[in-house]
Design an enzyme around this catalytic site. Sequence first.
Site, PDB file in Angstrom:
ATOM      1  N   GLU A 331      43.025  40.854  33.491  1.00 54.34           N
ATOM      2  CA  GLU A 331      44.097  40.381  34.380  1.00 54.34           C
ATOM      3  C   GLU A 331      44.140  38.861  34.443  1.00 54.34           C
ATOM      4  OE1 GLU A 331      43.612  42.156  38.239  1.00 54.34           O
ATOM      5  OE2 GLU A 331      44.203  44.138  37.527  1.00 54.34           O
ATOM      6  N   GLU A 420      44.785  50.050  34.338  1.00 51.26           N
ATOM      7  CA  GLU A 420      44.056  50.083  35.619  1.00 51.26           C
ATOM      8  C   GLU A 420      45.058  50.264  36.752  1.00 51.26           C
ATOM      9  OE1 GLU A 420      41.096  46.849  36.571  1.00 51.26           O
ATOM     10  OE2 GLU A 420      42.165  46.869  38.497  1.00 51.26           O
TER      11      GLU A 420
HETATM   12  C1  IDC Z   1      37.318  44.861  42.600  1.00 52.92           C
HETATM   13  C2  IDC Z   1      36.249  45.861  42.994  1.00 52.92           C
HETATM   14  C3  IDC Z   1      35.367  45.255  44.060  1.00 52.92           C
HETATM   15  C4  IDC Z   1      34.825  43.933  43.578  1.00 52.92           C
HETATM   16  C5  IDC Z   1      35.985  43.022  43.157  1.00 52.92           C
HETATM   17  C6  IDC Z   1      35.507  41.716  42.577  1.00 52.92           C
HETATM   18  O1  IDC Z   1      36.858  47.040  43.430  1.00 52.92           O
HETATM   19  O2  IDC Z   1      34.322  46.132  44.381  1.00 52.92           O
HETATM   20  O3  IDC Z   1      34.114  43.317  44.609  1.00 52.92           O
HETATM   21  O4  IDC Z   1      36.740  43.678  42.165  1.00 52.92           O
HETATM   22  O5  IDC Z   1      34.795  41.902  41.418  1.00 52.92           O
HETATM   23  C7  IDC Z   1      41.691  44.326  40.099  1.00 52.92           C
HETATM   24  C8  IDC Z   1      40.556  44.068  39.207  1.00 52.92           C
HETATM   25  C9  IDC Z   1      39.322  44.784  39.657  1.00 52.92           C
HETATM   26  C10 IDC Z   1      39.216  44.774  41.162  1.00 52.92           C
HETATM   27  C11 IDC Z   1      40.381  45.580  41.708  1.00 52.92           C
HETATM   28  C12 IDC Z   1      40.371  45.716  43.223  1.00 52.92           C
HETATM   29  O6  IDC Z   1      40.838  44.345  37.858  1.00 52.92           O
HETATM   30  O7  IDC Z   1      38.207  44.162  39.067  1.00 52.92           O
HETATM   31  O8  IDC Z   1      37.994  45.410  41.513  1.00 52.92           O
HETATM   32  N1  IDC Z   1      41.607  44.963  41.271  1.00 52.92           N
HETATM   33  O9  IDC Z   1      40.442  44.460  43.823  1.00 52.92           O
HETATM   34  N2  IDC Z   1      42.947  43.948  39.922  1.00 52.92           N
HETATM   35  C13 IDC Z   1      43.662  44.298  40.986  1.00 52.92           C
HETATM   36  C14 IDC Z   1      42.832  44.956  41.878  1.00 52.92           C
END
Ligand code: IDC
Length: 496
Positions: A331, A420
Amino acid sequence: MKINLKQTVLIIIVLLIIAGFGFLIYENKKNQEIEDVAIYSEIDETQISDDNSCVEEQLISAQILDEETWEENNVLNTKYKLEIINSSPDNIKNWEIQINLNADSRIASSWNGNFSIDNDVLKILPVDYNNEVNSGNKVEAGFILASNSKLDVENYKLFIDGEEYNKKYKKCAEDISNESDKEDEEMNQNTDNNDNTPVGIHGKLRVEGTDIVDKNGDKFLLKGVSTHGIYWFPQYVNIDTFRTLRDEFSANVIRLAMYTDSSAGYSTNIHKKVEEGVEYAKNLGMYVIIDWHILSDNNPNINKNAAISFFEEMSQKYKDYDNVIYEICNEPNGNVTWENDIKPYAEDLINVIRKNDSDSIIIVGTPNWSQNVDIVANNKIENQTNIMYALHFYADTHRDELRNKLKYALDNSLPVIVSEFGICDASGNGNVNIDEANKWIELLKQRNVSFVCWNLSNKSESSSILNSSTTSISNWSEDELSQCGKWLKSVLNSIN
Ligand code: IDC
Protein backbone atom coordinates in the site's frame (compact mmCIF):
# COMPACT_ATOMS: atom_id res chain seq x y z
CA MET A 1 87.79 -37.20 -18.52
CA LYS A 2 89.38 -35.67 -15.47
CA ILE A 3 87.07 -34.53 -12.69
CA ASN A 4 88.32 -31.86 -10.41
CA LEU A 5 87.36 -31.29 -6.81
CA LYS A 6 84.82 -28.56 -7.59
CA GLN A 7 83.01 -30.84 -10.04
CA THR A 8 83.06 -33.72 -7.53
CA VAL A 9 81.41 -31.54 -4.88
CA LEU A 10 78.78 -30.42 -7.40
CA ILE A 11 77.98 -34.02 -8.39
CA ILE A 12 77.62 -34.99 -4.73
CA ILE A 13 75.25 -32.08 -4.11
CA VAL A 14 73.13 -33.03 -7.14
CA LEU A 15 73.04 -36.67 -6.01
CA LEU A 16 72.02 -35.62 -2.52
CA ILE A 17 69.19 -33.46 -3.89
CA ILE A 18 67.90 -36.34 -6.04
CA ALA A 19 68.07 -38.71 -3.08
CA GLY A 20 66.24 -36.16 -0.95
CA PHE A 21 63.40 -35.88 -3.48
CA GLY A 22 63.23 -39.63 -3.78
CA PHE A 23 62.91 -39.95 -0.03
CA LEU A 24 60.19 -37.34 0.14
CA ILE A 25 58.19 -39.01 -2.60
CA TYR A 26 58.61 -42.34 -0.87
CA GLU A 27 57.52 -40.94 2.48
CA ASN A 28 54.55 -39.32 0.91
CA LYS A 29 53.51 -42.51 -0.79
CA LYS A 30 53.89 -44.36 2.48
CA ASN A 31 51.53 -41.89 4.22
CA GLN A 32 49.01 -42.23 1.45
CA GLU A 33 49.10 -45.94 1.73
CA ILE A 34 48.68 -45.76 5.47
CA GLU A 35 45.81 -43.38 5.05
CA ASP A 36 44.25 -45.63 2.44
CA VAL A 37 44.54 -48.58 4.72
CA ALA A 38 43.03 -46.63 7.57
CA ILE A 39 40.01 -45.52 5.48
CA TYR A 40 39.58 -48.98 4.11
CA SER A 41 39.61 -50.64 7.50
CA GLU A 42 37.15 -48.08 8.86
CA ILE A 43 34.65 -48.83 6.09
CA ASP A 44 35.36 -52.47 6.53
CA GLU A 45 34.77 -52.35 10.24
CA THR A 46 31.40 -50.62 9.95
CA GLN A 47 30.36 -53.00 7.20
CA ILE A 48 31.23 -55.95 9.37
CA SER A 49 29.35 -54.60 12.36
CA ASP A 50 26.25 -53.63 10.28
CA ASP A 51 26.11 -57.00 8.65
CA ASN A 52 26.46 -59.04 11.76
CA SER A 53 24.94 -57.19 14.62
CA CYS A 54 21.76 -55.57 15.76
CA VAL A 55 21.57 -52.20 17.43
CA GLU A 56 19.35 -51.14 20.27
CA GLU A 57 17.51 -47.89 19.85
CA GLN A 58 14.82 -45.97 21.59
CA LEU A 59 12.37 -45.69 18.70
CA ILE A 60 9.96 -43.28 20.28
CA SER A 61 11.47 -39.90 20.88
CA ALA A 62 10.85 -36.20 20.97
CA GLN A 63 12.62 -33.52 19.06
CA ILE A 64 12.53 -29.92 20.17
CA LEU A 65 13.68 -27.58 17.43
CA ASP A 66 14.68 -23.99 18.05
CA GLU A 67 13.18 -22.28 14.98
CA GLU A 68 13.79 -18.59 15.48
CA THR A 69 14.48 -15.93 18.07
CA TRP A 70 13.60 -12.27 18.26
CA GLU A 71 13.54 -9.58 20.90
CA GLU A 72 10.40 -8.06 22.39
CA ASN A 73 10.42 -5.63 25.33
CA ASN A 74 14.00 -6.58 26.19
CA VAL A 75 13.12 -10.26 26.43
CA LEU A 76 14.11 -12.86 23.89
CA ASN A 77 11.26 -14.80 22.34
CA THR A 78 12.12 -18.15 20.85
CA LYS A 79 9.81 -20.22 18.76
CA TYR A 80 10.17 -23.96 19.31
CA LYS A 81 8.68 -26.82 17.39
CA LEU A 82 8.09 -30.06 19.27
CA GLU A 83 7.74 -33.34 17.46
CA ILE A 84 6.87 -36.68 19.02
CA ILE A 85 8.22 -39.23 16.60
CA ASN A 86 7.12 -42.84 16.73
CA SER A 87 9.38 -45.08 14.65
CA SER A 88 8.50 -48.11 16.75
CA PRO A 89 6.09 -50.86 15.73
CA ASP A 90 3.71 -49.87 18.57
CA ASN A 91 0.91 -47.32 18.63
CA ILE A 92 1.12 -45.01 21.61
CA LYS A 93 -1.10 -42.49 23.34
CA ASN A 94 -1.02 -40.14 26.36
CA TRP A 95 2.43 -38.68 25.80
CA GLU A 96 3.92 -35.95 27.92
CA ILE A 97 7.12 -33.94 27.70
CA GLN A 98 8.83 -32.31 30.64
CA ILE A 99 11.73 -29.94 30.31
CA ASN A 100 13.44 -27.67 32.83
CA LEU A 101 13.05 -23.92 32.51
CA ASN A 102 14.74 -20.96 34.03
CA ALA A 103 12.72 -19.08 36.60
CA ASP A 104 12.24 -16.03 34.38
CA SER A 105 10.59 -17.99 31.55
CA ARG A 106 7.06 -17.62 30.30
CA ILE A 107 5.07 -19.24 27.49
CA ALA A 108 3.99 -16.36 25.26
CA SER A 109 1.99 -18.47 22.85
CA SER A 110 1.45 -22.14 22.10
CA TRP A 111 -0.41 -24.42 19.75
CA ASN A 112 -1.37 -28.08 19.34
CA GLY A 113 -0.71 -28.92 22.98
CA ASN A 114 -1.59 -28.19 26.60
CA PHE A 115 1.19 -26.24 28.21
CA SER A 116 1.78 -25.57 31.90
CA ILE A 117 4.68 -24.59 34.10
CA ASP A 118 5.11 -26.26 37.45
CA ASN A 119 8.14 -25.50 39.67
CA ASP A 120 10.20 -24.33 36.71
CA VAL A 121 9.33 -27.44 34.73
CA LEU A 122 7.51 -26.97 31.45
CA LYS A 123 4.96 -29.73 30.92
CA ILE A 124 3.55 -30.32 27.47
CA LEU A 125 0.57 -32.61 27.07
CA PRO A 126 -1.35 -33.43 23.91
CA VAL A 127 -4.71 -32.13 22.81
CA ASP A 128 -7.34 -34.69 21.76
CA TYR A 129 -6.36 -34.79 18.09
CA ASN A 130 -2.67 -35.49 18.66
CA ASN A 131 -2.92 -37.64 21.77
CA GLU A 132 -2.40 -40.82 19.78
CA VAL A 133 0.76 -41.35 17.78
CA ASN A 134 0.52 -44.47 15.68
CA SER A 135 3.49 -46.50 14.55
CA GLY A 136 5.36 -44.67 11.80
CA ASN A 137 3.74 -41.33 12.56
CA LYS A 138 4.69 -38.15 14.29
CA VAL A 139 2.72 -35.31 15.82
CA GLU A 140 3.64 -31.69 16.23
CA ALA A 141 3.08 -28.92 18.72
CA GLY A 142 4.77 -25.58 19.12
CA PHE A 143 5.29 -22.69 21.47
CA ILE A 144 6.95 -19.36 21.87
CA LEU A 145 9.03 -19.06 25.00
CA ALA A 146 9.76 -15.61 26.39
CA SER A 147 13.02 -16.12 28.23
CA ASN A 148 16.49 -14.74 28.14
CA SER A 149 17.95 -18.23 28.21
CA LYS A 150 17.49 -21.01 25.69
CA LEU A 151 15.99 -24.37 26.46
CA ASP A 152 18.36 -27.27 26.81
CA VAL A 153 16.49 -29.08 24.06
CA GLU A 154 18.33 -32.39 24.39
CA ASN A 155 17.47 -32.71 28.05
CA TYR A 156 13.79 -33.43 28.02
CA LYS A 157 11.90 -36.30 29.63
CA LEU A 158 9.31 -38.23 27.69
CA PHE A 159 6.46 -39.92 29.54
CA ILE A 160 3.94 -42.31 28.06
CA ASP A 161 0.84 -43.15 30.11
CA GLY A 162 2.44 -41.39 33.09
CA GLU A 163 5.62 -43.52 33.04
CA GLU A 164 8.97 -42.16 32.03
CA TYR A 165 9.75 -43.76 28.71
CA ASN A 166 13.06 -45.47 27.97
CA LYS A 167 12.14 -48.69 26.23
CA LYS A 168 14.67 -49.82 23.67
CA TYR A 169 13.98 -51.81 20.53
CA LYS A 170 16.41 -54.10 18.75
CA LYS A 171 17.02 -53.22 15.13
CA CYS A 172 18.92 -55.58 12.85
CA ALA A 173 20.75 -55.08 9.57
CA GLU A 174 17.79 -55.85 7.33
CA ASP A 175 15.57 -53.30 9.08
CA ILE A 176 18.31 -50.71 8.81
CA SER A 177 18.74 -51.13 5.06
CA ASN A 178 14.96 -50.95 4.54
CA GLU A 179 14.81 -47.70 6.42
CA SER A 180 15.73 -45.31 3.65
CA ASP A 181 13.00 -46.72 1.35
CA LYS A 182 10.53 -46.19 4.15
CA GLU A 183 11.66 -42.61 4.64
CA ASP A 184 11.10 -41.87 0.96
CA GLU A 185 7.61 -43.33 1.20
CA GLU A 186 6.84 -41.18 4.22
CA MET A 187 7.99 -38.03 2.43
CA ASN A 188 5.59 -38.77 -0.40
CA GLN A 189 2.72 -39.37 1.98
CA ASN A 190 3.44 -36.05 3.58
CA THR A 191 2.61 -34.11 0.45
CA ASP A 192 -1.09 -34.33 -0.23
CA ASN A 193 -2.36 -35.86 -3.43
CA ASN A 194 -2.46 -32.74 -5.53
CA ASP A 195 -5.01 -33.74 -8.17
CA ASN A 196 -8.05 -32.50 -6.31
CA THR A 197 -6.61 -29.31 -4.95
CA PRO A 198 -7.18 -25.79 -6.34
CA VAL A 199 -3.82 -25.76 -8.14
CA GLY A 200 -4.22 -29.40 -9.17
CA ILE A 201 -7.50 -28.57 -10.89
CA HIS A 202 -6.84 -25.06 -12.17
CA GLY A 203 -3.08 -24.98 -12.75
CA LYS A 204 -1.18 -21.86 -13.66
CA LEU A 205 -3.35 -18.74 -13.62
CA ARG A 206 -3.13 -15.81 -16.00
CA VAL A 207 -4.87 -12.54 -16.64
CA GLU A 208 -7.25 -12.13 -19.55
CA GLY A 209 -9.00 -8.78 -19.85
CA THR A 210 -9.96 -7.93 -16.29
CA ASP A 211 -10.30 -11.59 -15.27
CA ILE A 212 -8.05 -14.20 -13.80
CA VAL A 213 -8.43 -17.36 -15.86
CA ASP A 214 -7.21 -20.88 -15.17
CA LYS A 215 -5.15 -23.24 -17.32
CA ASN A 216 -8.25 -24.03 -19.41
CA GLY A 217 -9.05 -20.38 -19.99
CA ASP A 218 -12.05 -20.49 -17.61
CA LYS A 219 -12.72 -17.54 -15.33
CA PHE A 220 -11.26 -18.11 -11.88
CA LEU A 221 -11.72 -16.43 -8.52
CA LEU A 222 -9.01 -16.38 -5.87
CA LYS A 223 -10.51 -16.30 -2.38
CA GLY A 224 -8.61 -16.61 0.83
CA VAL A 225 -6.81 -15.16 3.78
CA SER A 226 -3.80 -12.95 4.38
CA THR A 227 -1.46 -13.65 7.24
CA HIS A 228 -0.79 -10.83 9.66
CA GLY A 229 2.88 -9.79 9.63
CA ILE A 230 4.72 -13.11 9.48
CA TYR A 231 7.39 -11.76 11.80
CA TRP A 232 4.87 -11.24 14.58
CA PHE A 233 2.73 -14.30 13.92
CA PRO A 234 5.07 -16.92 12.48
CA GLN A 235 3.13 -19.79 14.01
CA TYR A 236 0.36 -19.55 11.41
CA VAL A 237 2.76 -20.14 8.56
CA ASN A 238 2.13 -23.79 9.08
CA ILE A 239 0.90 -26.63 6.90
CA ASP A 240 -1.91 -27.57 9.33
CA THR A 241 -3.15 -23.99 9.40
CA PHE A 242 -3.16 -23.75 5.62
CA ARG A 243 -4.83 -27.14 5.31
CA THR A 244 -7.58 -26.04 7.68
CA LEU A 245 -8.12 -22.91 5.61
CA ARG A 246 -8.28 -24.96 2.43
CA ASP A 247 -10.50 -27.76 3.73
CA GLU A 248 -12.72 -26.04 6.27
CA PHE A 249 -12.88 -22.51 4.84
CA SER A 250 -12.62 -23.38 1.11
CA ALA A 251 -9.78 -20.90 0.76
CA ASN A 252 -7.71 -21.38 -2.37
CA VAL A 253 -5.10 -18.71 -1.67
CA ILE A 254 -2.89 -17.61 1.21
CA ARG A 255 -1.18 -14.24 1.21
CA LEU A 256 2.12 -14.08 3.07
CA ALA A 257 2.40 -10.52 4.40
CA MET A 258 6.05 -9.71 4.94
CA TYR A 259 6.34 -6.20 6.34
CA THR A 260 9.35 -4.50 4.77
CA ASP A 261 10.25 -1.93 7.39
CA SER A 262 12.86 -2.92 9.95
CA SER A 263 10.68 -1.47 12.71
CA ALA A 264 8.13 -4.12 11.74
CA GLY A 265 10.70 -6.89 11.95
CA TYR A 266 12.02 -6.97 8.42
CA SER A 267 15.44 -8.46 7.82
CA THR A 268 16.54 -10.93 5.20
CA ASN A 269 16.17 -13.64 7.89
CA ILE A 270 12.44 -13.52 7.40
CA HIS A 271 12.74 -14.66 3.77
CA LYS A 272 12.98 -18.24 4.93
CA LYS A 273 9.56 -17.93 6.53
CA VAL A 274 8.16 -16.88 3.17
CA GLU A 275 9.84 -19.87 1.57
CA GLU A 276 8.30 -22.18 4.15
CA GLY A 277 4.88 -20.74 3.40
CA VAL A 278 5.32 -21.17 -0.34
CA GLU A 279 6.27 -24.82 0.12
CA TYR A 280 3.32 -25.53 2.41
CA ALA A 281 0.97 -23.93 -0.09
CA LYS A 282 2.55 -25.89 -2.93
CA ASN A 283 2.22 -29.17 -1.05
CA LEU A 284 -1.44 -28.40 -0.42
CA GLY A 285 -2.15 -27.25 -3.97
CA MET A 286 -3.01 -23.71 -2.87
CA TYR A 287 -2.09 -20.44 -4.53
CA VAL A 288 0.18 -18.16 -2.56
CA ILE A 289 0.78 -14.41 -2.78
CA ILE A 290 4.24 -13.23 -1.77
CA ASP A 291 3.46 -9.77 -0.41
CA TRP A 292 6.15 -7.09 -0.08
CA HIS A 293 4.17 -5.32 2.62
CA ILE A 294 5.18 -1.68 2.52
CA LEU A 295 3.19 0.46 4.95
CA SER A 296 5.04 2.90 7.24
CA ASP A 297 7.71 2.84 4.53
CA ASN A 298 5.09 4.56 2.45
CA ASN A 299 6.97 5.05 -0.81
CA PRO A 300 8.05 1.80 -2.48
CA ASN A 301 11.23 3.50 -3.61
CA ILE A 302 12.45 3.80 0.00
CA ASN A 303 13.37 0.12 0.10
CA LYS A 304 13.58 -0.45 -3.62
CA ASN A 305 17.03 -2.07 -3.55
CA ALA A 306 15.92 -4.57 -0.94
CA ALA A 307 12.79 -5.23 -3.01
CA ILE A 308 14.88 -5.89 -6.09
CA SER A 309 17.09 -8.42 -4.38
CA PHE A 310 14.11 -10.06 -2.67
CA PHE A 311 12.14 -10.51 -5.89
CA GLU A 312 15.26 -11.57 -7.78
CA GLU A 313 15.70 -14.32 -5.22
CA MET A 314 12.02 -15.34 -5.14
CA SER A 315 11.45 -15.32 -8.89
CA GLN A 316 14.58 -17.40 -9.41
CA LYS A 317 13.33 -19.93 -6.88
CA TYR A 318 9.73 -20.05 -8.00
CA LYS A 319 9.89 -19.54 -11.74
CA ASP A 320 8.57 -23.06 -12.30
CA TYR A 321 5.93 -23.03 -9.56
CA ASP A 322 2.34 -22.87 -10.77
CA ASN A 323 1.01 -21.49 -7.49
CA VAL A 324 3.09 -18.37 -6.88
CA ILE A 325 1.85 -14.78 -7.32
CA TYR A 326 4.03 -11.75 -6.53
CA GLU A 327 2.71 -8.58 -4.88
CA ILE A 328 5.41 -5.95 -5.18
CA CYS A 329 4.16 -3.13 -2.92
CA ASN A 330 1.25 -3.55 -0.54
CA GLU A 331 0.00 0.00 0.00
CA PRO A 332 1.85 3.09 -1.21
CA ASN A 333 0.53 6.01 0.83
CA GLY A 334 1.20 9.61 1.78
CA ASN A 335 2.77 11.96 -0.64
CA VAL A 336 3.36 9.37 -3.34
CA THR A 337 2.05 9.49 -6.89
CA TRP A 338 1.34 6.85 -9.45
CA GLU A 339 3.10 8.67 -12.21
CA ASN A 340 6.33 9.67 -10.48
CA ASP A 341 6.80 7.04 -7.79
CA ILE A 342 4.78 3.84 -8.07
CA LYS A 343 4.67 3.29 -11.82
CA PRO A 344 8.44 3.64 -12.36
CA TYR A 345 9.08 1.39 -9.35
CA ALA A 346 6.62 -1.20 -10.66
CA GLU A 347 8.11 -1.16 -14.16
CA ASP A 348 11.57 -1.85 -12.74
CA LEU A 349 10.38 -4.58 -10.39
CA ILE A 350 8.35 -6.26 -13.12
CA ASN A 351 11.50 -6.39 -15.26
CA VAL A 352 13.42 -7.94 -12.38
CA ILE A 353 10.81 -10.68 -11.95
CA ARG A 354 10.32 -11.24 -15.67
CA LYS A 355 14.01 -11.98 -16.20
CA ASN A 356 13.42 -15.20 -14.26
CA ASP A 357 9.71 -15.81 -14.33
CA SER A 358 8.08 -14.92 -17.61
CA ASP A 359 4.43 -15.34 -16.81
CA SER A 360 3.31 -15.51 -13.14
CA ILE A 361 0.80 -12.92 -12.03
CA ILE A 362 2.28 -9.75 -10.52
CA ILE A 363 0.12 -7.46 -8.35
CA VAL A 364 0.95 -3.76 -8.25
CA GLY A 365 -0.18 -1.53 -5.37
CA THR A 366 -1.97 1.71 -6.19
CA PRO A 367 -1.93 5.22 -4.64
CA ASN A 368 -3.58 6.09 -1.35
CA TRP A 369 -3.31 2.72 0.44
CA SER A 370 -4.15 0.86 -2.74
CA GLN A 371 -7.42 2.61 -3.43
CA ASN A 372 -6.92 4.89 -6.44
CA VAL A 373 -7.34 2.33 -9.16
CA ASP A 374 -9.20 4.98 -11.18
CA ILE A 375 -6.02 7.01 -11.62
CA VAL A 376 -4.13 3.90 -12.66
CA ALA A 377 -6.84 2.91 -15.15
CA ASN A 378 -6.00 6.07 -17.07
CA ASN A 379 -2.27 5.34 -17.12
CA LYS A 380 -1.64 1.59 -17.17
CA ILE A 381 1.70 -0.15 -17.36
CA GLU A 382 2.24 -0.94 -21.02
CA ASN A 383 3.72 -3.91 -22.85
CA GLN A 384 3.43 -6.39 -20.02
CA THR A 385 1.16 -9.39 -19.45
CA ASN A 386 -0.32 -10.90 -16.30
CA ILE A 387 -0.26 -7.69 -14.31
CA MET A 388 -3.04 -6.89 -11.82
CA TYR A 389 -3.64 -3.82 -9.70
CA ALA A 390 -4.56 -3.84 -6.01
CA LEU A 391 -7.66 -2.32 -4.49
CA HIS A 392 -7.93 -2.60 -0.71
CA PHE A 393 -11.02 -1.80 1.31
CA TYR A 394 -12.13 -1.90 4.95
CA ALA A 395 -15.89 -2.28 4.95
CA ASP A 396 -16.73 -0.01 7.86
CA THR A 397 -14.69 2.84 6.35
CA HIS A 398 -14.91 2.45 2.57
CA ARG A 399 -18.24 2.27 0.84
CA ASP A 400 -19.86 3.46 -2.41
CA GLU A 401 -17.16 5.96 -3.26
CA LEU A 402 -14.51 3.25 -3.37
CA ARG A 403 -16.85 0.75 -4.98
CA ASN A 404 -17.33 3.31 -7.75
CA LYS A 405 -13.58 3.52 -8.26
CA LEU A 406 -13.51 -0.22 -8.66
CA LYS A 407 -16.33 -0.14 -11.22
CA TYR A 408 -14.65 2.68 -13.11
CA ALA A 409 -11.35 0.77 -13.24
CA LEU A 410 -12.98 -2.45 -14.42
CA ASP A 411 -15.05 -0.59 -17.00
CA ASN A 412 -11.80 0.85 -18.27
CA SER A 413 -10.24 -2.61 -18.63
CA LEU A 414 -8.00 -2.50 -15.56
CA PRO A 415 -7.56 -5.98 -14.00
CA VAL A 416 -8.11 -5.43 -10.28
CA ILE A 417 -7.60 -7.78 -7.35
CA VAL A 418 -8.63 -7.13 -3.77
CA SER A 419 -5.42 -8.55 -2.33
CA GLU A 420 -6.43 -7.28 1.12
CA PHE A 421 -9.69 -6.24 2.75
CA GLY A 422 -11.18 -6.12 6.21
CA ILE A 423 -14.76 -6.10 7.37
CA CYS A 424 -14.03 -3.65 10.18
CA ASP A 425 -12.61 -0.12 9.95
CA ALA A 426 -9.33 0.86 8.29
CA SER A 427 -7.40 0.61 11.55
CA GLY A 428 -7.91 -3.14 11.43
CA ASN A 429 -10.07 -2.84 14.52
CA GLY A 430 -13.37 -1.30 15.62
CA ASN A 431 -16.84 -2.10 14.44
CA VAL A 432 -17.46 -5.08 12.16
CA ASN A 433 -19.82 -4.01 9.40
CA ILE A 434 -21.43 -7.13 7.97
CA ASP A 435 -23.93 -5.23 5.78
CA GLU A 436 -21.24 -3.25 3.99
CA ALA A 437 -18.97 -6.30 3.81
CA ASN A 438 -21.73 -8.26 2.10
CA LYS A 439 -22.32 -5.42 -0.38
CA TRP A 440 -18.65 -5.58 -1.29
CA ILE A 441 -18.67 -9.35 -1.72
CA GLU A 442 -21.74 -9.17 -3.97
CA LEU A 443 -19.97 -6.71 -6.25
CA LEU A 444 -16.74 -8.73 -6.25
CA LYS A 445 -18.56 -11.92 -7.15
CA GLN A 446 -20.55 -10.19 -9.86
CA ARG A 447 -17.39 -8.79 -11.48
CA ASN A 448 -15.18 -11.82 -10.78
CA VAL A 449 -12.79 -9.83 -8.63
CA SER A 450 -10.62 -12.03 -6.39
CA PHE A 451 -10.33 -11.22 -2.69
CA VAL A 452 -8.14 -11.95 0.32
CA CYS A 453 -9.19 -11.17 3.89
CA TRP A 454 -7.00 -9.52 6.54
CA ASN A 455 -5.93 -11.25 8.88
CA LEU A 456 -4.83 -14.69 10.02
CA SER A 457 -4.01 -14.21 13.69
CA ASN A 458 -5.41 -14.17 17.18
CA LYS A 459 -4.38 -10.56 17.78
CA SER A 460 -6.92 -8.77 19.87
CA GLU A 461 -8.44 -6.69 17.05
CA SER A 462 -11.60 -7.18 15.06
CA SER A 463 -9.88 -7.94 11.75
CA SER A 464 -8.31 -11.13 13.17
CA ILE A 465 -10.12 -14.29 12.18
CA LEU A 466 -9.40 -15.94 15.54
CA ASN A 467 -10.45 -14.92 19.02
CA SER A 468 -7.58 -13.65 21.11
CA SER A 469 -8.07 -16.57 23.50
CA THR A 470 -7.57 -19.10 20.69
CA THR A 471 -4.21 -20.75 21.01
CA SER A 472 -4.56 -23.63 18.56
CA ILE A 473 -3.31 -22.98 15.05
CA SER A 474 -5.58 -25.29 13.08
CA ASN A 475 -8.90 -27.17 13.11
CA TRP A 476 -10.60 -24.39 15.01
CA SER A 477 -14.02 -24.91 16.52
CA GLU A 478 -16.68 -22.30 15.75
CA ASP A 479 -16.11 -20.84 19.24
CA GLU A 480 -12.47 -20.20 18.50
CA LEU A 481 -13.29 -18.03 15.48
CA SER A 482 -13.90 -14.32 15.83
CA GLN A 483 -16.93 -12.64 14.28
CA CYS A 484 -14.77 -11.94 11.24
CA GLY A 485 -13.58 -15.56 11.13
CA LYS A 486 -17.10 -16.94 11.24
CA TRP A 487 -18.28 -14.54 8.55
CA LEU A 488 -15.31 -15.34 6.31
CA LYS A 489 -15.74 -19.08 6.71
CA SER A 490 -19.36 -18.93 5.64
CA VAL A 491 -18.69 -16.54 2.75
CA LEU A 492 -15.83 -18.58 1.33
CA ASN A 493 -17.81 -21.79 1.70
CA SER A 494 -20.76 -20.26 -0.12
CA ILE A 495 -18.72 -19.69 -3.30
CA ASN A 496 -17.75 -22.63 -5.51
C1 IDC B 1 -2.60 -3.47 10.72
C2 IDC B 1 -2.73 -4.60 11.71
C3 IDC B 1 -2.35 -4.10 13.09
C4 IDC B 1 -0.98 -3.49 13.04
C5 IDC B 1 -0.94 -2.39 11.97
C6 IDC B 1 0.43 -1.79 11.80
O1 IDC B 1 -4.04 -5.09 11.68
O2 IDC B 1 -2.39 -5.16 14.01
O3 IDC B 1 -0.68 -2.92 14.28
O4 IDC B 1 -1.31 -2.96 10.73
O5 IDC B 1 1.35 -2.72 11.36
C7 IDC B 1 -3.74 -2.02 6.00
C8 IDC B 1 -2.43 -2.68 6.03
C9 IDC B 1 -2.32 -3.64 7.17
C10 IDC B 1 -3.00 -3.09 8.40
C11 IDC B 1 -4.49 -2.99 8.09
C12 IDC B 1 -5.32 -2.51 9.27
O6 IDC B 1 -2.10 -3.30 4.81
O7 IDC B 1 -0.96 -3.88 7.41
O8 IDC B 1 -2.80 -4.02 9.45
N1 IDC B 1 -4.66 -2.10 6.97
O9 IDC B 1 -4.91 -1.24 9.67
N2 IDC B 1 -4.21 -1.21 5.06
C13 IDC B 1 -5.39 -0.74 5.43
C14 IDC B 1 -5.72 -1.30 6.66
